[in-house]
Design an enzyme around this catalytic site. Sequence first.
Site, PDB file in Angstrom:
ATOM      1  N   GLU A   1       0.823  -1.200   0.143  1.00 55.74           N
ATOM      2  CA  GLU A   1       0.044   0.008  -0.109  1.00 55.74           C
ATOM      3  C   GLU A   1       0.863   1.337   0.089  1.00 55.74           C
ATOM      4  O   GLU A   1       1.868   1.271   0.787  1.00 55.74           O
ATOM      5  CB  GLU A   1      -0.831   0.015   1.316  1.00 55.74           C
ATOM      6  CG  GLU A   1      -2.465   0.613   0.968  1.00 55.74           C
ATOM      7  CD  GLU A   1      -3.008  -0.278  -0.128  1.00 55.74           C
ATOM      8  OE1 GLU A   1      -3.037   0.328  -1.228  1.00 55.74           O
ATOM      9  OE2 GLU A   1      -3.592  -1.177   0.192  1.00 55.74           O
TER      10      GLU A   1
ATOM     11  N   GLU B   1      -8.092   7.539 -18.033  1.00 51.08           N
ATOM     12  CA  GLU B   1      -8.753   8.096 -16.780  1.00 51.08           C
ATOM     13  C   GLU B   1      -8.201   9.341 -16.402  1.00 51.08           C
ATOM     14  O   GLU B   1      -8.759  10.105 -15.918  1.00 51.08           O
ATOM     15  CB  GLU B   1      -8.432   6.894 -15.665  1.00 51.08           C
ATOM     16  CG  GLU B   1      -8.997   7.228 -14.334  1.00 51.08           C
ATOM     17  CD  GLU B   1      -9.262   5.919 -13.412  1.00 51.08           C
ATOM     18  OE1 GLU B   1      -9.356   5.055 -13.960  1.00 51.08           O
ATOM     19  OE2 GLU B   1      -9.431   6.427 -12.089  1.00 51.08           O
TER      20      GLU B   1
ATOM     21  N   GLY C   1     -17.173   3.347  -6.390  1.00 50.04           N
ATOM     22  CA  GLY C   1     -16.516   4.070  -5.422  1.00 50.04           C
ATOM     23  C   GLY C   1     -16.201   3.786  -4.349  1.00 50.04           C
ATOM     24  O   GLY C   1     -15.858   4.220  -3.243  1.00 50.04           O
TER      25      GLY C   1
ATOM     26  N   LEU D   1     -12.997  -0.624  -5.081  1.00 51.47           N
ATOM     27  CA  LEU D   1     -12.389  -1.987  -5.751  1.00 51.47           C
ATOM     28  C   LEU D   1     -12.211  -1.986  -7.249  1.00 51.47           C
ATOM     29  O   LEU D   1     -12.139  -2.679  -8.024  1.00 51.47           O
ATOM     30  CB  LEU D   1     -13.642  -2.889  -5.579  1.00 51.47           C
ATOM     31  CG  LEU D   1     -13.941  -3.388  -4.058  1.00 51.47           C
ATOM     32  CD1 LEU D   1     -15.025  -4.293  -3.682  1.00 51.47           C
ATOM     33  CD2 LEU D   1     -12.762  -4.058  -3.624  1.00 51.47           C
ATOM     34  N   SER D   2     -12.021  -0.434  -7.849  1.00 46.12           N
ATOM     35  CA  SER D   2     -11.814  -0.062  -9.001  1.00 46.12           C
ATOM     36  C   SER D   2     -12.780  -0.618 -10.104  1.00 46.12           C
ATOM     37  O   SER D   2     -12.547  -1.217 -11.040  1.00 46.12           O
ATOM     38  CB  SER D   2     -10.375  -0.571  -9.454  1.00 46.12           C
ATOM     39  OG  SER D   2      -9.622   0.049 -10.398  1.00 46.12           O
ATOM     40  N   SER D   3     -13.892  -0.150  -9.647  1.00 49.85           N
ATOM     41  CA  SER D   3     -14.904  -0.386 -10.811  1.00 49.85           C
ATOM     42  C   SER D   3     -14.505   0.772 -12.180  1.00 49.85           C
ATOM     43  O   SER D   3     -14.851   0.111 -13.288  1.00 49.85           O
ATOM     44  CB  SER D   3     -16.508   0.215 -10.483  1.00 49.85           C
ATOM     45  OG  SER D   3     -16.396   1.630 -10.067  1.00 49.85           O
TER      46      SER D   3
ATOM     47  N   ASP E   1      -4.309  -0.961 -11.455  1.00 45.18           N
ATOM     48  CA  ASP E   1      -5.677  -1.364 -11.454  1.00 45.18           C
ATOM     49  C   ASP E   1      -6.099  -1.892 -13.077  1.00 45.18           C
ATOM     50  O   ASP E   1      -6.717  -2.871 -13.069  1.00 45.18           O
ATOM     51  CB  ASP E   1      -6.616  -0.268 -11.187  1.00 45.18           C
ATOM     52  CG  ASP E   1      -6.675   0.276  -9.981  1.00 45.18           C
ATOM     53  OD1 ASP E   1      -5.968  -0.293  -9.015  1.00 45.18           O
ATOM     54  OD2 ASP E   1      -7.309   1.381  -9.552  1.00 45.18           O
TER      55      ASP E   1
ATOM     56  N   THR F   1       3.072   2.066  -2.163  1.00 43.18           N
ATOM     57  CA  THR F   1       4.476   1.687  -2.685  1.00 43.18           C
ATOM     58  C   THR F   1       4.030   2.086  -4.461  1.00 43.18           C
ATOM     59  O   THR F   1       5.353   2.348  -4.846  1.00 43.18           O
ATOM     60  CB  THR F   1       4.718   0.127  -2.711  1.00 43.18           C
ATOM     61  OG1 THR F   1       3.263  -0.495  -2.899  1.00 43.18           O
ATOM     62  CG2 THR F   1       4.857  -0.205  -1.150  1.00 43.18           C
TER      63      THR F   1
ATOM     64  N   TYR G   1      -3.550  12.078   0.457  1.00 42.29           N
ATOM     65  CA  TYR G   1      -2.912  11.346  -0.478  1.00 42.29           C
ATOM     66  C   TYR G   1      -1.702  12.105  -1.101  1.00 42.29           C
ATOM     67  O   TYR G   1      -0.655  11.766  -1.318  1.00 42.29           O
ATOM     68  CB  TYR G   1      -3.835  10.651  -1.513  1.00 42.29           C
ATOM     69  CG  TYR G   1      -3.175   9.629  -2.464  1.00 42.29           C
ATOM     70  CD1 TYR G   1      -2.881   8.769  -2.363  1.00 42.29           C
ATOM     71  CD2 TYR G   1      -2.903  10.747  -3.914  1.00 42.29           C
ATOM     72  CE1 TYR G   1      -2.224   7.905  -3.508  1.00 42.29           C
ATOM     73  CE2 TYR G   1      -2.347   9.922  -4.774  1.00 42.29           C
ATOM     74  CZ  TYR G   1      -2.147   8.695  -4.568  1.00 42.29           C
ATOM     75  OH  TYR G   1      -1.552   7.988  -5.835  1.00 42.29           O
TER      76      TYR G   1
HETATM   77  P1  ADP Z   1     -13.635   2.868  -8.045  1.00 38.97           P
HETATM   78  O1  ADP Z   1     -12.917   2.728  -9.152  1.00 38.97           O
HETATM   79  O2  ADP Z   1     -13.104   2.881  -6.527  1.00 38.97           O
HETATM   80  O3  ADP Z   1     -14.904   2.005  -7.800  1.00 38.97           O
HETATM   81  P2  ADP Z   1     -13.939   5.457  -8.995  1.00 38.97           P
HETATM   82  O4  ADP Z   1     -14.378   6.993  -8.705  1.00 38.97           O
HETATM   83  O5  ADP Z   1     -12.403   5.471  -9.428  1.00 38.97           O
HETATM   84  O6  ADP Z   1     -14.236   4.464  -8.003  1.00 38.97           O
HETATM   85  O7  ADP Z   1     -14.706   5.149 -10.275  1.00 38.97           O
HETATM   86  C1  ADP Z   1     -16.424   5.026 -10.140  1.00 38.97           C
HETATM   87  C2  ADP Z   1     -16.611   5.652 -11.545  1.00 38.97           C
HETATM   88  O8  ADP Z   1     -16.541   4.807 -12.498  1.00 38.97           O
HETATM   89  C3  ADP Z   1     -18.032   6.018 -11.211  1.00 38.97           C
HETATM   90  O9  ADP Z   1     -18.502   7.556 -10.729  1.00 38.97           O
HETATM   91  C4  ADP Z   1     -18.654   6.037 -12.825  1.00 38.97           C
HETATM   92  O10 ADP Z   1     -18.301   7.099 -13.349  1.00 38.97           O
HETATM   93  C5  ADP Z   1     -17.744   4.863 -13.444  1.00 38.97           C
HETATM   94  N1  ADP Z   1     -18.372   3.745 -13.179  1.00 38.97           N
HETATM   95  C6  ADP Z   1     -17.963   2.461 -12.431  1.00 38.97           C
HETATM   96  N2  ADP Z   1     -18.967   1.436 -12.621  1.00 38.97           N
HETATM   97  C7  ADP Z   1     -20.044   1.994 -13.365  1.00 38.97           C
HETATM   98  C8  ADP Z   1     -21.205   1.322 -13.745  1.00 38.97           C
HETATM   99  N3  ADP Z   1     -21.653   0.061 -13.325  1.00 38.97           N
HETATM  100  N4  ADP Z   1     -21.956   2.055 -14.601  1.00 38.97           N
HETATM  101  C9  ADP Z   1     -21.615   3.427 -14.849  1.00 38.97           C
HETATM  102  N5  ADP Z   1     -20.532   3.983 -14.515  1.00 38.97           N
HETATM  103  C10 ADP Z   1     -19.581   3.175 -13.633  1.00 38.97           C
HETATM  104 MG    MG Z   2     -11.069   3.966  -9.577  1.00 34.07          MG
END
Ligand code: ADP
Ligand code: MG
Length: 390
Positions: free
Chosen positions: A34, A160, A122, A125-127, A172, A36, A221
């Site tokens: 973490e 990004e 958010g 977990l890197s959505s 990620d 790193t 951060y």
């Molecule tokens: P994390 O990567 O930790 O989940 P981030 O803030 O980096 O959080 O990314 C979240 C953003 O990615 C959301 O605000 C949205 O814009 C986009 N996102 C993630 N998942 C979805 C989804 N299922 N549908 C639409 N947008 C998404």
């Molecule tokens: Mg993210």
Amino acid sequence: MTAYQRAIAQFEAIFGSSPQIVTVAPGRVNLIGEHTDYNEGFVLPIAIDRHLCVAARGRPDQTVRVAAADLNDTDEFPLTEIVRDERGSWRNYPRGVAWVIQQNGVALKGIDAVIASDIPIGAGLSSSAAMEVGFALTLLHFAKAEVPCPTLAQWCQRAEHEFAGVQCGIMDQMIALLGKEQHALLLDCRDLSHELVPLPKGIAFVIADTGVPRTLAASEYNIRRAQCGEAVKVLSELLGRPLRSLRDVTLDELGQVFNEMPDPLRRRARHVLTENSRVLAFQQAMREGALRRAGSLLLASHASLRDDYEVSCRELDAMVSALMSVEGVFGARLTGAGFGGACLAMVREDAVERVLTETPPRYKQLLGENSPESTLFAVHPSDGAQVRPL
Ligand code: ADP
Ligand code: MG
């Protein structure tokens, strides 16, 4: 319904035909390593069994139509002129990815697509990387183009940075592409060299969200990043040679000049250097099936993040204690930037149910009346992103 099924059902509902492919891209959690990454150090993420799915069909023109099923929102843009959505929204991820691929000389074709996901948004977990990688592989599929890793990961990272406006690292995107079932990915952030590390059977990982929003995380951060830069300068002077990053210093050398360094810089440096060795020791322990040793390394990581790097908080500390009080937990630590968010625990597979039910009341007990609500779930090391033809 799974995210996969929802993506297909929504596609049929919106576009009135079946998708030709579904691209499945995983979320991720970093087991250890973490703070790193931006110090050119080691990280050890796994892809998890939570996915963002992109159901898609090719179009004969240069238009991209995309619906976000989870947000009940749609977007449409021409590949010939891709601009940022200045309001800043999910639209910037598909647009940014399409833009960066074309910037690099790949001619894309239009698609219709629906995104549906079971990665919490958010939550650390890197959505976002799942979205970038999932959408990029979808576009490349219809363009009949292949882009190898780490190039594609770097393109997604750039999307990004430039479209979403988030200065993320590269971990990620790398793990979303390269993850493998029952493996972690040892990644050297200095040169992006990487290696899959087999994980022993019979263990699972639990994500335990503290319910505390990471409000301080962004500003703190940036402060930590700046302090690491400062530490490099001070160390370079004390050691009498040019240094590019904390990676160029050994723990022995830090020990020799530790007393001459100002606090907290010396503790920030100590966290980064000890954390790098913990990543290497942890992956070795996993290869050997030495679960207790691996668990102790997770706890040592948490202590270092709490005491030397000072990015923990009362709730994260309480969550680690609560997790460790349950039988079958080998180790736990805060994961992500800190100041709220989640802890990660390594547990015996057959203890998962107990950990999920017994941890929340203990967490509440430790924090008293105003304890925030915790959320716990188990994840397993999974495959990286894939395009699946229907
Ligand atoms: P994390 O990567 O930790 O989940 P981030 O803030 O980096 O959080 O990314 C979240 C953003 O990615 C959301 O605000 C949205 O814009 C986009 N996102 C993630 N998942 C979805 C989804 N299922 N549908 C639409 N947008 C998404
Ligand atoms: Mg993210």
